[in-house]
Structures are given as C-alpha cells and as structure tokens.
Scaffold this active site. Structure first.
Site, PDB file in Angstrom:
ATOM      1  N   CYS A   1      -6.509   1.571   3.162  1.00 46.35           N
ATOM      2  CA  CYS A   1      -7.264   2.821   3.205  1.00 46.35           C
ATOM      3  C   CYS A   1      -7.062   3.650   1.942  1.00 46.35           C
ATOM      4  O   CYS A   1      -7.897   4.496   1.613  1.00 46.35           O
ATOM      5  CB  CYS A   1      -6.860   3.628   4.430  1.00 46.35           C
ATOM      6  SG  CYS A   1      -7.324   2.845   5.976  1.00 46.35           S
TER       7      CYS A   1
ATOM      8  N   ASN B   1     -12.413  -2.431   1.001  1.00 40.48           N
ATOM      9  CA  ASN B   1     -11.465  -2.722   2.086  1.00 40.48           C
ATOM     10  C   ASN B   1     -12.035  -2.131   3.366  1.00 40.48           C
ATOM     11  O   ASN B   1     -12.393  -0.946   3.396  1.00 40.48           O
ATOM     12  CB  ASN B   1     -10.112  -2.056   1.790  1.00 40.48           C
ATOM     13  CG  ASN B   1      -9.172  -2.100   2.993  1.00 40.48           C
ATOM     14  OD1 ASN B   1      -8.635  -3.146   3.318  1.00 40.48           O
ATOM     15  ND2 ASN B   1      -8.994  -0.976   3.667  1.00 40.48           N
ATOM     16  N   GLU B   2     -12.140  -2.939   4.399  1.00 35.41           N
ATOM     17  CA  GLU B   2     -12.581  -2.480   5.713  1.00 35.41           C
ATOM     18  C   GLU B   2     -13.823  -1.604   5.629  1.00 35.41           C
ATOM     19  O   GLU B   2     -13.900  -0.543   6.265  1.00 35.41           O
ATOM     20  CB  GLU B   2     -11.430  -1.774   6.438  1.00 35.41           C
ATOM     21  CG  GLU B   2     -10.276  -2.732   6.707  1.00 35.41           C
ATOM     22  CD  GLU B   2      -9.208  -2.204   7.651  1.00 35.41           C
ATOM     23  OE1 GLU B   2      -9.231  -1.004   7.971  1.00 35.41           O
ATOM     24  OE2 GLU B   2      -8.350  -3.007   8.078  1.00 35.41           O
TER      25      GLU B   2
ATOM     26  N   GLU C   1       0.844  -1.193   0.000  1.00 31.68           N
ATOM     27  CA  GLU C   1       0.000   0.000   0.000  1.00 31.68           C
ATOM     28  C   GLU C   1       0.878   1.241   0.000  1.00 31.68           C
ATOM     29  O   GLU C   1       1.981   1.234   0.542  1.00 31.68           O
ATOM     30  CB  GLU C   1      -0.890   0.010   1.250  1.00 31.68           C
ATOM     31  CG  GLU C   1      -1.739   1.276   1.341  1.00 31.68           C
ATOM     32  CD  GLU C   1      -2.735   1.278   2.489  1.00 31.68           C
ATOM     33  OE1 GLU C   1      -2.535   0.575   3.482  1.00 31.68           O
ATOM     34  OE2 GLU C   1      -3.737   2.021   2.359  1.00 31.68           O
TER      35      GLU C   1
HETATM   36  O1  AHR Z   1      -2.066  -1.237   7.018  1.00 35.93           O
HETATM   37  C1  AHR Z   1      -2.497   0.027   7.400  1.00 35.93           C
HETATM   38  C2  AHR Z   1      -3.990   0.198   7.289  1.00 35.93           C
HETATM   39  O2  AHR Z   1      -4.635  -0.589   8.251  1.00 35.93           O
HETATM   40  C3  AHR Z   1      -4.624  -0.213   6.002  1.00 35.93           C
HETATM   41  O3  AHR Z   1      -4.563   0.799   5.065  1.00 35.93           O
HETATM   42  C4  AHR Z   1      -6.039  -0.487   6.380  1.00 35.93           C
HETATM   43  O4  AHR Z   1      -6.644  -1.469   5.596  1.00 35.93           O
HETATM   44  C5  AHR Z   1      -5.949  -0.897   7.827  1.00 35.93           C
HETATM   45  O5  AHR Z   1      -6.835  -0.192   8.618  1.00 35.93           O
END
Ligand code: AHR
Length: 677
Positions: free
Chosen positions: A279, A400-401, A51
């Site tokens: 994120c 994601n999340e 990321e």
């Molecule tokens: O790994 C850091 C963050 O943690 C990622 O972006 C997210 O998916 C999680 O909350």
C-alpha cells in the site's frame, strides 16, 4: 550442492528404500521415484517483501534513532485536507494523522525539558530550515537558571535503543540568535533523567546553519532511552536535522541499517526483495504515492511524505539504500511502481490518463537509475551516490492491488513504454483484487497474487496449482501469510506456520507455475503495528523487534528452513495406505449425578441379540464401583442419595457396539441425572 540440500535428498532416499511407516497396526508406503523429476524450481523462489509498515523501516531496519529529525512531522499530510477534526483525502478517507499524535502546531516526538529556575519554550518554524525540502526547524528560547536545566528531548521511535559500550554517531544542524554561541550539551538518558551515555558539548554556534558532529558511547543498555539537548546559555537557538545512528551499521554502510534486524533478514537467504510496497506504493493520495525521485540524493534534500500506515516516511531508506540492501543480501531487486490508482482500501483516486506521463516516466526512470550508464540522466545520481556499477534491476511490478478497467488502461499505458525501452525487463501485474477478465487485454510476464488466510485455507491447498492452465503466465505469490481465523493470536503460531509449510510444498511441487513467493509483512516494531481505520490490523509480521531485541516468529523459522533447503526440483512420490477403519469405541457403562439425587433400575446391556448384563438390585449392587455420592439399594432400585456429584460404574472395558437401556428418575435437585457409556 549445499549441505542443507543434501539433508533433504537424504530423507527422500530413506523413503525410497521402501520403508514402511507403522501407525498402530496399519502401515503406509511412500514410494519415491528419483528418476521422475518434477519441474525445475526457481533458484530465487524464496524472497522477501519489504514494506514501510509497522515501523519496519523507520523505527526499525533503517538505522536512524531520532524520530522527527527534520521537524517535518508537523507538516499536514500531503493531499489531505482538514475536515471535522480529521485529515481526509479528497474522497473522505481519514489519514489517521491526528489519531497517531501528529499535530501541525506542536512538535511530535519532541518535548521541552525545564526544571528549577531554568525555563524556555520550543516551537516549530515552517521556514528557515537547512534546505527547502527540510524547511521546518525547531526554535528554542532558553533561559537557564541557577538551578535546574532547560532543553529539548527526543523520544525516538517508541524509545531509543541504546546498548552499553556501543557508539552512536550524533549530528545536528544549529544556528543561534544574536549573541548565542552555545553551549548545547547532548546525551542519552533514561525516563528518570539518569545518564545512559557520555556527553557531547557543542559550542561555537553562529547565526548561520552549521553542522555539528560527535559520538556518544552507551553506558547502560536500555530500549527506551531519549536524546536530551540541554541549552547552556540564555538566548535563541534553532535546530534542524538532529540525527543519531549506530556507529556500526550493517555492512558498514553510510546512512545504513540496524545490524541485528538486517542480520535476521539475511538469515532468510532471500533470492529477491520486493519493495517498497504494498500500500505504500499507492498510498492514500496521489501526492503521497511512492515517488522514488523524492528518495534519492543527500538525506536532508529528500522530501518526506505521509505514509498510508499512519506515519511519515523519512525516505532515509530511499531507492539507493533499498538497491544497496538487495546487493548486500545477494538478492534480486523487484521494484513496485505506482500505477496511477491510489490504494483501493482508502477510497481510491485516479491520475487522469492525460496526466499519466510522470507516472509512466517514474517507472521507466527507475530502470535508468538502477541500471543505466553512470553518465545517463538518472544513472549519474546512482554513480554520485557511490555506485557506478548497475544494480541489475530486472523485475518491475506495475502497481499493487489495483482494480478494474481503470487499472488495465493505466497498466497498459506504462507497460508498453517499459517493454519498448527495456525489453529484457520482466513485468509483473498484481491481479489479487482485480479479475483476470478485467486484465484480458494486458500483457504481463508474471502474475502476482496475495493470500492472507487461515491455517485451514493454506493446509488444504497443497494441490492448489496442480490443475492450473499452464498457458497462463506463471505466478509470483507476493504476499502470503496466515493471519486470521483459526490462527488465534496475532503473533503467529506453530499451527499457522505448518499450514504455510504445506502450501509452500505444494508451490515447490508446481515450481513451473509458482516461480516466486514471499511472506508479508516482514517486519514490525512491537509497539509500532499500524492499522488502516483504527481497528487492529489483520496481519502480524515475521520478525518483531524493539530498541534492543529482535526475534523471529515460528513463520520466520519455517520460511528460513524452506529458503535454505530449496530443491532443484521435486521427484515423483506416491503414497499408499489401507482404507481407514472406523475407530472402535468401547468401555464400561455408568450412572450418576452432578448436583442432584437420583434412582436407577432395570439396567440392561445388549449386543447382537445377546444380553451382556441385566441389573438385579433386589439385595445389593454387586460389581458396581462407586466414585463419590451415597449409593444404596432399596426395593430393587439403585439410589444416589446425597445431593451433589456421585458416579457408579459397571462392566468390561472392551464392551462395544452395545445397546444400553434403563429406567432413571431425578429425586432431588434441578439438573437431572447422568448416564455414562
Ligand atoms: O502487507 C500489508 C498490506 O497488505 C500490503 O501493503 C498490501 O499490499 C496488502 O493489502
């Protein structure tokens, strides 16, 4: 079978011989039944999650060394508005834009250099850049003097890493005002202005944009160099897209990657790469949510976006570069797409259902870009970028999340079309922050779950998946790491890594349930760790670096070991050992003081109705061994008469299970006395 696999099997069969493990006088038996195999373990079980966080990509893996190369860093963060000194999203969440030194009226990461009689100004202009996407550019008004110099300097990402003897490809776009033709002199310098490279001289600048290129060779290694562009004649000059790349990128890719960091990642032998977030995918506003369509094509035509981790993404490492990296690693790509709900930790917004078409299409079209025919709508772009063959993108995570029924509704909307058009694509859903119940009408092939926990949490969950309902979809544990609690520091430590190892062994043991795992976050620039709300982030990273160094944490080496030694399956193992006996506590008795004077008498040690010792201080204290203090016997009392530390011991070291009684009195000082057993 790889040599590494042989090693693991070798250890197992050693135990299978019925070896007794001695511990003190006890022994344990580990019996391994090689004929009873556990479930097959996914050959691609161990992967990475890559990321753009902590300047892991921009300022890290991505080779670009100039920060704010296109001068777009002065753009306000997209979808945010300025309220009471902060750039806030429509729900009021602070982007962090101002906290991180970004400004809409300055030139982030560039500075004006002027000395002696030479002087000038630099200003960002918001129109007139080389492309509509890179419309911001820098105007310099220079008046060189008889002594001194005038120009601009770029500080890079926490300094530009330069190595002695290495070459760096320089490119910049310039246009001049009126009769300005140059020259510009470009070189790398240290903080004091001393040269760290040779020079490139640029002349022949005209009134329209032209691209100039050159090569700088490092004359000294320094992690904190800056790139200086000196203006050699009076007049106006505009700059755009100033870029410096290591001439040698990983696998010699154009617009490529920093070789040392890429090599560290390759060392993990990842079976897959989950990208681009995290994120980053959902972001703080709909406008900044990850849109791969803005990240393909020539770099100067890509639209930069403000990221959720408090800096702008250049998009230089775009979809094509991610897919190319996967291919170069021999890893399967796992693309995570925006699902219409922005980040739940940043006061989320929703894309209305009747506007979800573009969100769905973005996820659909990524498959066409990666795998479609070289003549298909999006496959054409891939072919034009130099890769007519498909990249084999078969893993697609929708969101994601994300959270709640709004997520389920959007997930289903996207999923239905994806499966209709691409039935062979494996769809993943992240249930980390939403209940299984709230996704009860959703269909997914694999469930993603994230765990940022303490060493205790991981080390006590070896059996976590033993009892899991096998009818549920299998798991991908996409973000795993010890980050908190008893881990102590934020750089990871051996205890944290061993705890991760125990948990991973439990995952291998349940290889039918846990199909894939990855650590998070993967990368961090030592000066670039990013946060959410101004507080330190809970996580660290697996690989750290600065401009010229890279190192792995203990977790890096643990995960590398697991990746290199992935078994095809586990075998049945039974461990038996006798019940533990309570530990025998034994030793002498003692009396003493720490800061006082004291008296002791009638000291008795009894065990099972028998008297082991009865003090008699009528004439002396025979057998007592003193350590410090002034000890004497008076009137049947044993006395420590000097204020301070004083100890006296008596008895056998194998005395145990005894009852100690005595009379004791503090005779001076405020603390009391000590009874030692
Ligand atoms: O790994 C850091 C963050 O943690 C990622 O972006 C997210 O998916 C999680 O909350």
């Amino acid at each position: 079978m790889s040599p590494a696999r042989n090693l693991k099997i070798g250890i197992i069969s050693f135990f299978a011989c019925g070896c007794l493990l001695a511990s003190g006088t006890e022994s344990a038996v580990i019996a391994v039944n090689g004929a009873k195999a556990g479930p097959e373990i996914n050959p691609r079980m161990y992967g990475i999650f890559l990321e753009e966080i902590n300047h892991g990509v921009d300022g890290g893996l991505y080779g670009e060394l100039v920060r704010n190369r296109g001068f777009e860093d002065s753009r306000p963060p997209e979808g945010y508005t300025f309220q009471n000194g902060k750039w806030r999203n429509p729900s009021g969440f602070d982007s962090g834009f101002t906290r991180y030194g970004y400004t809409t009226n300055g030139v982030p990461f560039w500075s004006l250099i002027q000395s002696g009689a030479a002087h000038g100004t630099m200003n960002v202009e918001t129109t007139g850049g080389i492309t509509p996407e890179s419309s911001y550019c820098l105007r310099i008004d220079a008046e060189p003097g008889a002594d001194g110099r005038v120009g601009v300097a770029n500080e890079g990402f926490f300094g530009i890493g330069v190595r002695q003897g290495e070459q760096y490809k320089l490119s910049l776009h310039a246009r001049g005002g009126e009769d300005f033709t140059g020259p510009l002199t470009v070189r790398l310098e240290d903080a004091s202005g001393a040269a760290l490279s040779d020079e490139v001289k640029i002349s022949g600048i005209g009134e329209t944009w032209q691209k100039f290129e050159g090569v700088l060779t490092g004359s000294k290694t320094d992690a904190k160099a800056r790139l200086v562009i000196e203006v050699g004649a009076k007049g106006k000059v505009w700059l755009d897209f100033v870029s410096l790349f290591p001439a040698k990128t990983w696998k010699d890719r154009a617009n490529g990657l920093r070789p040392d960091i890429a090599e560290m990642i390759a060392g993990l032998q990842p079976g897959f790469v989950r990208f681009p977030g995290g994120c980053v995918v959902e972001a703080g506003t709909v406008e900044t949510a990850y849109n791969w369509k803005l990240t393909v094509g020539p770099v100067e035509k890509r639209q930069e976006r403000w990221g959720p981790w408090n800096y702008r993404r250049t998009q230089g490492m775009g979809l094509f570069e991610y897919l190319q990296f996967c291919e170069d690693l021999g890893a399967a790509p796992l693309y995570v797409g925006f699902a219409g709900q922005t980040c739940i930790f940043r006061r989320p917004q929703l894309v209305p259902m009747d506007d979800m078409g573009w969100v769905r299409d973005n996820i659909m079209d990524v498959v066409d870009y990666a795998d479609g025919a070289a003549s298909s709508k999006w496959g054409t772009l891939r072919a034009e970028a130099g890769h007519p063959a498909p990249f084999n993108l078969k893993l697609l995570e929708i969101g994601n999340e994300n959270q709640g029924p709004q997520f389920e509704q959007r997930y289903n909307f996207i999923h239905e079309t994806v499966k209709t058009n691409y039935p062979d694509v494996t769809c993943l859903a992240d249930l980390s922050w939403t209940s299984r119940d709230s996704m009860k009408d959703a269909q997914f092939d694999i469930e993603d779950a994230h765990y940022y926990e303490t060493p205790r949490w991981f080390s006590t969950r070896f059996n976590e998946y033993d009892e899991r309902d096998r009818k549920l979809p299998p798991l991908y544990l996409g973000e795993l790491a010890v980050t908190s609690g008893d881990a102590g520091n934020l750089r990871g430590n051996l205890r944290a890594s061993l705890a991760e190892g125990i948990f991973l062994m439990g995952c291998e043991r349940n290889g039918d349930v846990v199909r894939m795992v990855s650590y998070a976050p993967l990368l961090a620039n030592v000066e670039g760790r990013t946060e959410l709300t101004g507080a330190p982030p809970p996580w660290h990273a697996m690989i750290y670096f600065d401009g010229t160094h890279v190192f792995g944490t203990t977790s890096y080496y643990l995960w590398k070991t697991f990746g290199a030694n992935r078994p095809a399956h586990t075998v049945q193992t039974d461990v038996s050992f006798p019940d533990a006996k309570p530990m025998l506590v034994s030793g002498q008795i003692g009396v003493g003081t720490w800061a006082d004077t004291a008296e002791f008498k009638d000291i008795k040690v009894e065990k099972g109705g028998q008297t082991l010792f009865q003090s008699d201080f009528s004439t002396n204290a025979a057998g007592w061994e003193t350590d410090n203090g002034r000890w004497s016997v008076t009137n049947g009392v044993y006395r420590q008469g000097r204020r301070g530390q004083g100890f006296s011991y008596f008895g056998n070291e194998d005395w145990s299970d005894y009852t100690l009684t005595m009379k004791a009195k503090n005779t001076g000082g405020a603390e009391g006395f000590l009874i030692i057993f």
